[in-house]
Structures are given as C-alpha cells and as structure tokens.
Design a protein around this motif. Structure first.
Motif, PDB file in Angstrom:
ATOM      1  N   LYS A 120     -48.254  30.457  25.106  1.00 22.18           N
ATOM      2  CA  LYS A 120     -48.092  29.191  24.984  1.00 22.18           C
ATOM      3  C   LYS A 120     -47.761  28.926  23.575  1.00 22.18           C
ATOM      4  N   LEU A 121     -46.660  29.643  23.079  1.00 24.64           N
ATOM      5  CA  LEU A 121     -46.133  29.467  21.664  1.00 24.64           C
ATOM      6  C   LEU A 121     -44.970  28.383  21.766  1.00 24.64           C
ATOM      7  N   GLY A 122     -45.012  27.595  20.466  1.00 27.44           N
ATOM      8  CA  GLY A 122     -43.934  26.569  20.575  1.00 27.44           C
ATOM      9  C   GLY A 122     -43.168  26.847  19.088  1.00 27.44           C
ATOM     10  N   LYS A 123     -42.210  26.090  18.628  1.00 21.57           N
ATOM     11  CA  LYS A 123     -41.682  26.370  17.444  1.00 21.57           C
ATOM     12  C   LYS A 123     -42.737  26.013  16.487  1.00 21.57           C
ATOM     13  N   ARG A 124     -42.314  26.752  15.265  1.00 26.09           N
ATOM     14  CA  ARG A 124     -43.166  26.792  14.346  1.00 26.09           C
ATOM     15  C   ARG A 124     -44.679  27.267  14.291  1.00 26.09           C
ATOM     16  N   ASP A 125     -45.007  27.519  15.548  1.00 25.58           N
ATOM     17  CA  ASP A 125     -46.564  28.260  15.682  1.00 25.58           C
ATOM     18  C   ASP A 125     -46.412  29.368  14.812  1.00 25.58           C
ATOM     19  N   LYS A 126     -47.746  29.652  14.455  1.00 23.38           N
ATOM     20  CA  LYS A 126     -48.124  31.145  13.711  1.00 23.38           C
ATOM     21  C   LYS A 126     -48.526  32.046  14.601  1.00 23.38           C
ATOM     22  N   LEU A 127     -48.335  33.416  14.275  1.00 22.77           N
ATOM     23  CA  LEU A 127     -48.567  34.567  15.081  1.00 22.77           C
ATOM     24  C   LEU A 127     -49.940  35.151  14.158  1.00 22.77           C
ATOM     25  N   HIS A 128     -50.621  35.908  15.032  1.00 23.34           N
ATOM     26  CA  HIS A 128     -51.783  36.914  14.207  1.00 23.34           C
ATOM     27  C   HIS A 128     -51.652  38.186  14.807  1.00 23.34           C
ATOM     28  N   TYR A 129     -51.795  39.107  13.935  1.00 25.86           N
ATOM     29  CA  TYR A 129     -51.409  40.371  14.497  1.00 25.86           C
ATOM     30  C   TYR A 129     -52.675  41.269  14.087  1.00 25.86           C
ATOM     31  N   THR A 130     -53.132  41.966  15.030  1.00 26.22           N
ATOM     32  CA  THR A 130     -54.497  42.837  14.656  1.00 26.22           C
ATOM     33  C   THR A 130     -53.727  44.208  14.810  1.00 26.22           C
ATOM     34  N   ILE A 131     -53.936  45.110  13.717  1.00 28.60           N
ATOM     35  CA  ILE A 131     -53.528  46.483  13.822  1.00 28.60           C
ATOM     36  C   ILE A 131     -54.671  47.331  13.957  1.00 28.60           C
ATOM     37  N   ARG A 132     -54.815  48.060  15.164  1.00 30.03           N
ATOM     38  CA  ARG A 132     -55.859  48.813  15.320  1.00 30.03           C
ATOM     39  C   ARG A 132     -55.719  50.326  14.621  1.00 30.03           C
ATOM     40  N   ALA A 133     -56.798  51.223  14.547  1.00 29.40           N
ATOM     41  CA  ALA A 133     -56.806  52.367  13.994  1.00 29.40           C
ATOM     42  C   ALA A 133     -55.749  53.421  14.734  1.00 29.40           C
ATOM     43  N   GLY A 150     -53.020  52.541  15.922  1.00 28.46           N
ATOM     44  CA  GLY A 150     -51.662  52.347  15.580  1.00 28.46           C
ATOM     45  C   GLY A 150     -51.231  50.916  16.794  1.00 28.46           C
ATOM     46  N   GLU A 151     -52.276  50.654  17.344  1.00 33.71           N
ATOM     47  CA  GLU A 151     -52.010  49.764  18.356  1.00 33.71           C
ATOM     48  C   GLU A 151     -51.819  48.306  17.733  1.00 33.71           C
ATOM     49  N   VAL A 152     -50.963  47.440  18.077  1.00 38.25           N
ATOM     50  CA  VAL A 152     -50.873  46.165  17.421  1.00 38.25           C
ATOM     51  C   VAL A 152     -51.061  45.082  18.552  1.00 38.25           C
ATOM     52  N   VAL A 153     -51.818  43.974  18.383  1.00 40.45           N
ATOM     53  CA  VAL A 153     -52.544  43.283  19.225  1.00 40.45           C
ATOM     54  C   VAL A 153     -51.710  41.941  18.542  1.00 40.45           C
ATOM     55  N   LEU A 154     -50.982  41.232  19.270  1.00 37.62           N
ATOM     56  CA  LEU A 154     -50.339  39.790  18.798  1.00 37.62           C
ATOM     57  C   LEU A 154     -50.823  38.768  19.629  1.00 37.62           C
ATOM     58  N   THR A 155     -51.490  37.816  18.781  1.00 40.04           N
ATOM     59  CA  THR A 155     -52.086  36.550  19.321  1.00 40.04           C
ATOM     60  C   THR A 155     -51.687  35.524  18.619  1.00 40.04           C
ATOM     61  N   ARG A 156     -51.769  34.252  19.325  1.00 40.70           N
ATOM     62  CA  ARG A 156     -51.470  33.167  19.039  1.00 40.70           C
ATOM     63  C   ARG A 156     -52.669  32.507  17.709  1.00 40.70           C
ATOM     64  N   ALA A 157     -51.855  32.453  16.532  1.00 44.17           N
ATOM     65  CA  ALA A 157     -52.955  32.139  15.477  1.00 44.17           C
ATOM     66  C   ALA A 157     -53.374  30.652  15.656  1.00 44.17           C
ATOM     67  N   THR A 158     -54.699  30.739  15.369  1.00 44.79           N
ATOM     68  CA  THR A 158     -55.200  29.158  15.370  1.00 44.79           C
ATOM     69  C   THR A 158     -55.849  28.729  14.101  1.00 44.79           C
ATOM     70  N   GLY A 159     -55.349  27.495  13.663  1.00 45.61           N
ATOM     71  CA  GLY A 159     -55.952  27.147  12.479  1.00 45.61           C
ATOM     72  C   GLY A 159     -57.351  26.318  12.545  1.00 45.61           C
ATOM     73  N   ALA A 160     -58.124  26.525  11.571  1.00 49.02           N
ATOM     74  CA  ALA A 160     -59.479  26.075  11.506  1.00 49.02           C
ATOM     75  C   ALA A 160     -59.143  24.686  12.052  1.00 49.02           C
ATOM     76  N   GLU A 161     -60.383  24.224  12.885  1.00 49.05           N
ATOM     77  CA  GLU A 161     -60.240  22.826  13.185  1.00 49.05           C
ATOM     78  C   GLU A 161     -60.123  21.869  11.919  1.00 49.05           C
ATOM     79  N   GLY A 162     -59.510  20.807  12.095  1.00 50.09           N
ATOM     80  CA  GLY A 162     -59.641  19.695  11.237  1.00 50.09           C
ATOM     81  C   GLY A 162     -58.960  20.242  10.078  1.00 50.09           C
TER      82      GLY A 162
END
Length: 109
Positions: free
Chosen positions: A28-41, A43-55
């Motif tokens: 559910k990405l839109g323009k200007r949304d941010k992505l979060h990358y988790t890089i596991r030991a 070498g696997e990379v997990v891409l998720t939608r970054a969520t800003g802190a509430e408020g």
C-alpha cells in the motif's frame, strides 16, 4: 501454506530502482512514502513500508534538522546555560506536574 510474492527490479547507474507495481500494491505504497530495509545475517533483505512515529510533526523535524546542521557548521557558537538562568527556570516550574500522555484541552488544540 502462505503465498509468497516475488518480484524483480533493476538498479540504474545511479543505484535507483522502481518498486514493482505488485510490491507497491501489496505494501500500500504511495508517492513519497518511505521504505524500511531489514538486512539479515544470511544476506536476505526484508522490505517493509516505513511507519513514522505517531504524531510526527514535519515542521518540528525540519526545524530540528536545521538546528543539527547549524550546530555542525558552527560549533563555536554553542554556549552553556548560565547557572542563574537554570535556577530561575527551576523556580518558575517548581511544583508543576505535567502528564505528557494526557490529551490536550480544546483551548490547547
């Protein structure tokens, strides 16, 4: 068994890529949304939608960024707080309790 979605994209000469439409739709990405990358030991990379802190306040974030940049450029301008000012502030706030989790009143909104 859960369904696994796989997609590919290509890096440009400037190390940029287009997020495939199927991934954008799933996250559910839109323009200007941010992505979060988790890089596991492994070498696997997990891409998720970054969520800003509430408020999150974008104006406050920009202001804090401005301050950090100014301090980095001109550390010689930093000054300690005078002990008399600290004492004055403490005297003005003595006995005042603040609940940061309490909702604001209508007057404060």
């Amino acid at each position: 068994m859960p369904i696994t979605l796989e997609a590919e994209s290509t890096l440009t000469d400037r190390y940029q890529t287009t997020v495939p439409e199927s991934v954008r739709r799933t996250l559910k990405l839109g323009k200007r949304d941010k992505l979060h990358y988790t890089i596991r030991a492994n070498g696997e990379v997990v891409l998720t939608r970054a969520t800003g802190a509430e408020g999150d306040d974008p104006a406050l974030g920009a202001f804090l960024g401005f301050l950090a940049a100014d301090i980095s450029r001109h550390p010689e301008r930093l000054q300690g707080i005078d002990a008399d000012l600290v004492a004055r502030i403490q005297s003005l706030t003595e006995g005042v309790e603040v609940d940061l989790d309490a909702p604001l009143s209508a007057d404060d909104e």
